[in-house]
Enzyme design. Structure first.
Site, PDB file in Angstrom:
ATOM      1  N   HIS A  57       0.860  -1.189   0.000  1.00  0.00           N
ATOM      2  CA  HIS A  57       0.000   0.000   0.000  1.00  0.00           C
ATOM      3  C   HIS A  57       0.891   1.232   0.000  1.00  0.00           C
ATOM      4  O   HIS A  57       1.614   1.471   0.976  1.00  0.00           O
ATOM      5  CB  HIS A  57      -0.925  -0.006   1.217  1.00  0.00           C
ATOM      6  CG  HIS A  57      -1.912  -1.132   1.209  1.00  0.00           C
ATOM      7  ND1 HIS A  57      -3.152  -1.038   0.620  1.00  0.00           N
ATOM      8  CD2 HIS A  57      -1.811  -2.408   1.669  1.00  0.00           C
ATOM      9  CE1 HIS A  57      -3.791  -2.199   0.733  1.00  0.00           C
ATOM     10  NE2 HIS A  57      -2.995  -3.059   1.367  1.00  0.00           N
TER      11      HIS A  57
ATOM     12  N   ARG B 128      -0.399   4.303  -0.458  1.00  0.00           N
ATOM     13  CA  ARG B 128      -1.220   5.405   0.086  1.00  0.00           C
ATOM     14  C   ARG B 128      -1.287   6.633  -0.819  1.00  0.00           C
ATOM     15  O   ARG B 128      -1.664   7.708  -0.352  1.00  0.00           O
ATOM     16  CB  ARG B 128      -0.717   5.823   1.469  1.00  0.00           C
ATOM     17  CG  ARG B 128      -0.678   4.713   2.487  1.00  0.00           C
ATOM     18  CD  ARG B 128      -2.061   4.173   2.811  1.00  0.00           C
ATOM     19  NE  ARG B 128      -2.027   3.255   3.948  1.00  0.00           N
ATOM     20  CZ  ARG B 128      -2.734   2.127   3.985  1.00  0.00           C
ATOM     21  NH1 ARG B 128      -3.499   1.770   2.965  1.00  0.00           N
ATOM     22  NH2 ARG B 128      -2.688   1.349   5.055  1.00  0.00           N
TER      23      ARG B 128
ATOM     24  N   ASN C  38      -6.611   0.835  -3.276  1.00  0.00           N
ATOM     25  CA  ASN C  38      -7.597   1.398  -2.330  1.00  0.00           C
ATOM     26  C   ASN C  38      -7.111   2.736  -1.790  1.00  0.00           C
ATOM     27  O   ASN C  38      -6.908   2.926  -0.597  1.00  0.00           O
ATOM     28  CB  ASN C  38      -7.890   0.409  -1.197  1.00  0.00           C
ATOM     29  CG  ASN C  38      -6.677   0.041  -0.370  1.00  0.00           C
ATOM     30  OD1 ASN C  38      -5.542   0.094  -0.858  1.00  0.00           O
ATOM     31  ND2 ASN C  38      -6.891  -0.324   0.876  1.00  0.00           N
TER      32      ASN C  38
ATOM     33  N   ASN D 220      -5.708  -7.119   9.199  1.00  0.00           N
ATOM     34  CA  ASN D 220      -6.842  -7.759   8.549  1.00  0.00           C
ATOM     35  C   ASN D 220      -6.345  -8.502   7.314  1.00  0.00           C
ATOM     36  O   ASN D 220      -5.842  -7.869   6.399  1.00  0.00           O
ATOM     37  CB  ASN D 220      -7.878  -6.706   8.136  1.00  0.00           C
ATOM     38  CG  ASN D 220      -9.119  -7.355   7.538  1.00  0.00           C
ATOM     39  OD1 ASN D 220      -9.243  -8.579   7.503  1.00  0.00           O
ATOM     40  ND2 ASN D 220     -10.035  -6.536   7.042  1.00  0.00           N
TER      41      ASN D 220
ATOM     42  N   ASP E 206       2.047  -7.045   2.433  1.00  0.00           N
ATOM     43  CA  ASP E 206       0.856  -6.244   2.744  1.00  0.00           C
ATOM     44  C   ASP E 206       1.273  -5.004   3.550  1.00  0.00           C
ATOM     45  O   ASP E 206       0.612  -4.616   4.513  1.00  0.00           O
ATOM     46  CB  ASP E 206      -0.196  -7.078   3.492  1.00  0.00           C
ATOM     47  CG  ASP E 206      -1.564  -6.389   3.530  1.00  0.00           C
ATOM     48  OD1 ASP E 206      -1.724  -5.303   2.923  1.00  0.00           O
ATOM     49  OD2 ASP E 206      -2.477  -6.945   4.181  1.00  0.00           O
TER      50      ASP E 206
HETATM   51 ZN   LIG Z   1      -6.462  -7.213   2.274  1.00  0.00          ZN
HETATM   52 ZN   LIG Z   2      -3.588  -5.059   1.639  1.00  0.00          ZN
END
Ligand SMILES: [Zn+2]
Ligand SMILES: [Zn+2]
Length: 424
Positions: free
Chosen positions: A62, A64, A94, A278, A305
């Protein structure tokens, strides 16, 4: 082309040590000469002080950006990747806005060609706004440079939408990466559902919430005869579902994170928000099943992650803190210290699952140590001991599950696409 990087020089350099390349079947002391970014000579060497291996590939980061550049930027995230030994990373969509259009993707690609220290690819969303209702224009996004598709951060709740995503990903010829979570089962879950959550009085996120979605999606993939990739597997039941599907010839691949391989829900007793992720870290039988599946190859990739969070948001009571931890700069050392040194997983298996494994799944060039190949190398000092400290990170965020930990094994040099991008 799906990887983008700041244009730069090609370096000429030499690297020597115990060279381990599981893909090429090499494990011997060698000196490598890199000329203008390309490996041109491989000769015997007397030096075994360091290990030299194909650099790492992280399929789940990520960055960001756009939207939360206070937490990470393409520049800081790829500097962290370089320090972690990576020669290629894939970034999740995301963001704010979500990467769901060729326009948003195009501006990221442009930024990467100005800022990215290591080659970076971008995943685009499966559904518009990641709302799980309407598919994105997957073919157009693939043409604009999307490396793969995911709604990571959220599951694709609708089975009908998932079925169509499998069909269109096939047409777009890009992998689908899935965050598997049945939200009606995981709702409000703070940690793994089990004895520790009961003791702490925290709401549970049960392993079946992941496995139920994995079962659904491998069933759909088998029916559609399409491939899919399961992200951050955390549960024993998911591993079984993946292995069963693979034995039936379904094209399912999977990744696991260093924290799911190393931690159990016991760590949550500290109520340290840096143990909140998560999917959650689970009990030791789940952890052991992940280690076994990684060793055997049912899980082909290690993914960090890497999920940076602002200090003021992560420094909150456990129940209010966001999910996720950083990982790029500690992945190799954590796995070496916790799994290789104790003899649980061989070093060459870890090296393969951090490099060739993810490259193959995502159709990226497999980093190889061979004459004529562009140099993608990581140099590792296995005797180095270091303490994970906030001040040492290149990432803009410090929410590591390893803060204060004493680790063995350290990345000392990284060469990505023929350029030295990190030297300790
Ligand atoms: Zn995920
Ligand atoms: Zn992720």
């Amino acid at each position: 082309m799906t990887l983008f990087c700041r244009n730069g020089r090609s370096d000429s350099l030499t690297v020597e040590g115990r060279v381990i390349d599981p893909t090429e079947g090499i494990d011997e002391c060698l000196a490598l000469t890199v000329d203008n970014g390309v490996i041109v000579r491989i000769e015997p060497s007397g030096s075994s002080r360091t290990v030299v291996a194909p650099a790492f590939v992280d399929p789940h980061v990520h960055l960001r950006t756009p939207g939360r550049e206070d937490e990470e930027t393409i520049a800081s995230g790829t500097a962290a990747a370089a320090a972690g030994g990576y020669c290629a990373i894939l970034a999740m969509p995301n963001t704010d806005p979500v990467v769901d259009s060729a326009a948003v993707l195009g501006s990221l690609v442009e930024r990467a060609t100005e800022e990215a220290l290591v080659p970076t690819g971008f995943l685009a969303a499966i559904s518009k706004g990641q709302h799980g209702e309407q598919l994105t224009e997957m073919v157009e996004l693939a043409e604009a440079g999307a490396a793969a598709f995911t709604d990571d951060g959220r599951p694709v709740v609708s089975a009908g939408l998932m079925r169509r995503a499998l069909q269109y990903a096939g047409v777009a010829a890009r992998p689908l990466s899935l965050h598997e979570e049945e939200p009606s089962l995981s709702r409000d879950g703070q940690m793994h559902e089990g004895a520790v959550s009961a003791e702490l009085g925290l709401a549970g996120w049960p392993s079946v919430a992941e496995a139920a979605m994995v079962e659904r999606d491998v069933t759909l993939a088998a029916y559609e005869r399409r491939a899919l990739h399961i992200m951050h597997v955390s549960a024993l039941e998911s591993v079984r579902a993946i292995q069963t599907a693979q034995s039936r010839g379904v094209g399912v691949t999977a990744e696991v994170t260093p924290h799911h391989l190393c931690l159990t829900d016991d760590a949550v007793r500290s109520l340290d928000p840096n143990t909140k992720m998560n999917p959650p870290v689970r009990s030791d039988e789940h952890r052991a099943a992940l280690v076994e599946a990684l060793r055997g190859g049912a899980i082909a990739c290690i993914a960090t992650d890497h999920a940076p969070h602002a200090r003021q948001e992560k420094d909150a009571p456990f129940e209010e803190a966001p999910f996720g931890v950083t990982g790029l700069e500690t992945a190799f050392s954590a796995l070496y210290t916790r799994l290789v040194e104790p003899g649980v997983i061989p070093l060459e298996t870890i090296l393969e699952r951090m490099s060739a494994g993810p490259a193959r799944v995502f159709g990226l060039p497999v980093p190889r140590i061979a004459i004529g190949e562009r140099a993608n190398l990581v140099v590792l000092d296995l005797d180095a001991e270091w303490t994970v400290d906030e001040g040492g990170f290149r990432s803009r965020s410090v929410n590591s599950w390893l803060l204060g930990a004493r680790l063995r094994g350290k990345v000392t040099r990284t060469v990505a696409d023929g350029r030295e991008v990190y030297a300790a």
